[in-house]
Design an enzyme around this catalytic site. Structure first.
Site, PDB file in Angstrom:
ATOM      1  N   TRP A 101       5.283  12.063 -41.914  1.00 52.73           N
ATOM      2  CA  TRP A 101       4.077  11.632 -40.910  1.00 52.73           C
ATOM      3  C   TRP A 101       3.390  10.548 -41.398  1.00 52.73           C
ATOM      4  O   TRP A 101       3.304   9.284 -40.627  1.00 52.73           O
ATOM      5  CB  TRP A 101       3.330  12.594 -40.629  1.00 52.73           C
ATOM      6  CG  TRP A 101       4.196  13.816 -39.859  1.00 52.73           C
ATOM      7  CD1 TRP A 101       4.270  15.119 -40.111  1.00 52.73           C
ATOM      8  CD2 TRP A 101       4.731  13.825 -38.647  1.00 52.73           C
ATOM      9  NE1 TRP A 101       4.977  15.770 -39.360  1.00 52.73           N
ATOM     10  CE2 TRP A 101       5.299  15.036 -38.234  1.00 52.73           C
ATOM     11  CE3 TRP A 101       5.225  12.565 -37.769  1.00 52.73           C
ATOM     12  CZ2 TRP A 101       6.031  15.193 -37.122  1.00 52.73           C
ATOM     13  CZ3 TRP A 101       5.893  12.768 -36.449  1.00 52.73           C
ATOM     14  CH2 TRP A 101       6.299  14.239 -36.315  1.00 52.73           C
ATOM     15  N   ASP A 171      -5.092  11.793 -40.847  1.00 50.31           N
ATOM     16  CA  ASP A 171      -4.612  12.568 -40.041  1.00 50.31           C
ATOM     17  C   ASP A 171      -4.677  14.104 -40.401  1.00 50.31           C
ATOM     18  O   ASP A 171      -4.243  14.341 -41.724  1.00 50.31           O
ATOM     19  CB  ASP A 171      -2.974  12.221 -40.097  1.00 50.31           C
ATOM     20  CG  ASP A 171      -2.077  12.944 -39.399  1.00 50.31           C
ATOM     21  OD1 ASP A 171      -2.526  14.004 -38.654  1.00 50.31           O
ATOM     22  OD2 ASP A 171      -0.944  12.661 -38.991  1.00 50.31           O
ATOM     23  N   LYS A 195      -0.484  22.103 -33.380  1.00 51.71           N
ATOM     24  CA  LYS A 195      -0.548  22.844 -34.822  1.00 51.71           C
ATOM     25  C   LYS A 195      -1.620  23.891 -34.860  1.00 51.71           C
ATOM     26  O   LYS A 195      -1.051  24.990 -35.141  1.00 51.71           O
ATOM     27  CB  LYS A 195      -0.649  21.988 -35.911  1.00 51.71           C
ATOM     28  CG  LYS A 195       0.380  20.528 -36.101  1.00 51.71           C
ATOM     29  CD  LYS A 195       1.690  20.847 -36.140  1.00 51.71           C
ATOM     30  CE  LYS A 195       2.589  19.784 -35.568  1.00 51.71           C
ATOM     31  NZ  LYS A 195       2.566  18.504 -36.115  1.00 51.71           N
TER      32      LYS A 195
HETATM   33  C1  LIG Z   1       3.329  17.263 -35.998  1.00 52.03           C
HETATM   34  C2  LIG Z   1       2.407  16.103 -36.745  1.00 52.03           C
HETATM   35  C3  LIG Z   1       2.567  14.728 -36.363  1.00 52.03           C
HETATM   36  C4  LIG Z   1       3.015  14.206 -34.955  1.00 52.03           C
HETATM   37  O1  LIG Z   1       2.052  14.810 -33.796  1.00 52.03           O
HETATM   38  P1  LIG Z   1       2.472  14.561 -32.411  1.00 52.03           P
HETATM   39  O2  LIG Z   1       1.484  15.118 -31.793  1.00 52.03           O
HETATM   40  O3  LIG Z   1       4.006  15.111 -32.099  1.00 52.03           O
HETATM   41  O4  LIG Z   1       2.676  12.985 -32.297  1.00 52.03           O
HETATM   42  C5  LIG Z   1       1.569  13.952 -36.923  1.00 52.03           C
HETATM   43  N1  LIG Z   1       1.141  14.110 -38.156  1.00 52.03           N
HETATM   44  C6  LIG Z   1       1.284  15.263 -38.732  1.00 52.03           C
HETATM   45  C7  LIG Z   1       0.538  15.730 -40.012  1.00 52.03           C
HETATM   46  C8  LIG Z   1       1.777  16.414 -38.043  1.00 52.03           C
HETATM   47  O5  LIG Z   1       1.859  17.820 -38.536  1.00 52.03           O
END
Ligand SMILES: *Cc1c(COP(=O)(O)O)cnc(C)c1O
Length: 360
Positions: A101, A171, A195
């Site tokens: 990511w 993030d 998540k």
């Molecule tokens: C799942 C995830 C993403 C992508 O998320 P989307 O909402 O599908 O764009 C980005 N960063 C992390 C750490 C993730 O776990």
């Protein structure tokens, strides 16, 4: 009705109490004769849902008043573009790459400026968090970007990098609300909801006021501008209304539990159950460095992919589902988000013990 222990990395398990409440309110929300899904986002009733969600998130994360909270769409992935589009002034940013990511975030940012990778753990398939105590940062970097919890591998920063005065952008898609975090250390935090917060479709952005720039290029798409979303209170267009409503219910569920301190304690207990078992197992072993272990995503494997496949299949027969590892790592991954009850982890460990006896 059948309910399984769902160890999915995302969309992940939601609190059963929240789903039950939502089910009870499905056809008629608060005697208004319609579902939240059918309600105008401009109605007072929905405005209260949005305001409550925002206020409860502020309480949970102790978000200071000089930070704006946005409920957007487009997932964390859209933030990979919005961040450089809004935050690059000098056109330079530093990125720490600790997983797929973070790597995608850096790749996207490269479309908008000069992006330096200042640390990476790709040499060992992202199985550890690199030393970030004294990074060689670019003097003119507009920000430093990192991914707090690496969902695919199961690693997590235990200490924040020394950003040396640069703005830290992070993030937190898979660690939001899982443990205490000092928001004031960050310029911008973002997370896809699916998540650890709610259903897919809602993206949470927490941005320090002074980073909300208005001097942006004329031709910048309006939906990509933080200033517009801030000005319109996340309602420039129709926000993800039902998603926000469910996120709000999860926030209330967490507050009732005792907030982040309380859920962190439970998360630590759950993680300890699984990691302690892994550390003494003759069959399974954890796949990341101990010092970098995530509370949320636990990766492990046996030394034989066929045994892994057999384990995953038999686990499923025992109502333990979605524990197959990501295709880039193989093996298994148990995601233990806030809503995974401790009984689910106990059931997983008990099943692993049984499987180990039968297969060693
Ligand atoms: C799942 C995830 C993403 C992508 O998320 P989307 O909402 O599908 O764009 C980005 N960063 C992390 C750490 C993730 O776990």
């Amino acid at each position: 009705m059948k309910r399984v222990y769902n160890f999915s990395a995302g969309p992940g398990v939601l609190p059963e109490a929240v789903l039950q409440e939502a089910a009870a309110e499905m056809l008629d929300y608060q005697n208004n004769g319609m579902s939240v899904m059918e309600m105008s986002h401009r109605s007072a009733m929905f405005q209260k849902i949005l305001d409550d969600a925002q206020n409860d998130l502020r309480t949970l994360m102790n978000i200071p008043s000089n930070y704006k909270v946005l409920f957007l769409q487009g997932g964390a992935t859209t933030q990979f573009s919005m961040i450089p589009m809004n935050l690059l002034k000098n056109g330079v940013a530093d990125y720490i790459v600790t997983g797929a990511w973070a790597k995608k975030a850096a790749k996207e940012a490269k479309k908008f400026g000069k992006i330096n990778i200042v640390a990476s753990s790709e040499d060992k398939n992202f199985s550890y968090i690199p030393d970030v105590s004294d990074l060689l940062l670019s003097d003119d970097a507009d920000y430093l970007h990192m991914c707090d919890n690496n969902t695919i591998y199961g690693t997590k920063f235990k200490k924040l990098p020394n950003a040396k005065g640069h703005i830290l952008v992070t993030d937190i898609s898979s660690s939001i609300l899982s443990e205490e975090i000092d928001v004031t250390k960050f310029g911008l935090l973002y997370a896809g909801a699916q998540k650890n917060v709610g259903p897919a479709g809602t993206t949470i952005v927490i941005i320090r006021e002074d980073l909300v720039r208005t001097d942006l290029p004329e031709n910048m798409p309006v939906m990509m501008r933080y200033d517009i979303h801030v000005e319109k209170g996340s309602m420039y267009n129709t926000p993800p209304t039902y998603g926000i409503y469910l996120c709000g219910k999860v926030f209330k569920w967490l507050l009732n539990l005792g907030g982040i301190k309380a859920i962190q304690k439970i998360n630590e207990e759950k993680a300890a159950l699984l990691y302690d078992y892994l550390d003494q197992s003759q069959l399974f072993k954890g796949t990341v460095e101990k010092e970098s272990r995530s509370l949320m995503n636990v990766s492990f494997k046996t030394n034989n992919p066929e045994i892994d496949a057999k384990f995953i299949a038999q686990a499923k027969e025992n109502n333990i589902v979605n524990i197959k590892g990501h295709r880039s790592t193989g093996g298994m991954r148990a995601s233990m988000y806030n809503a995974m009850p401790i009984d689910g982890v106990k059931a997983l460990v008990a099943f692993m013990e049984k499987f180990e006896k039968e297969n060693i």
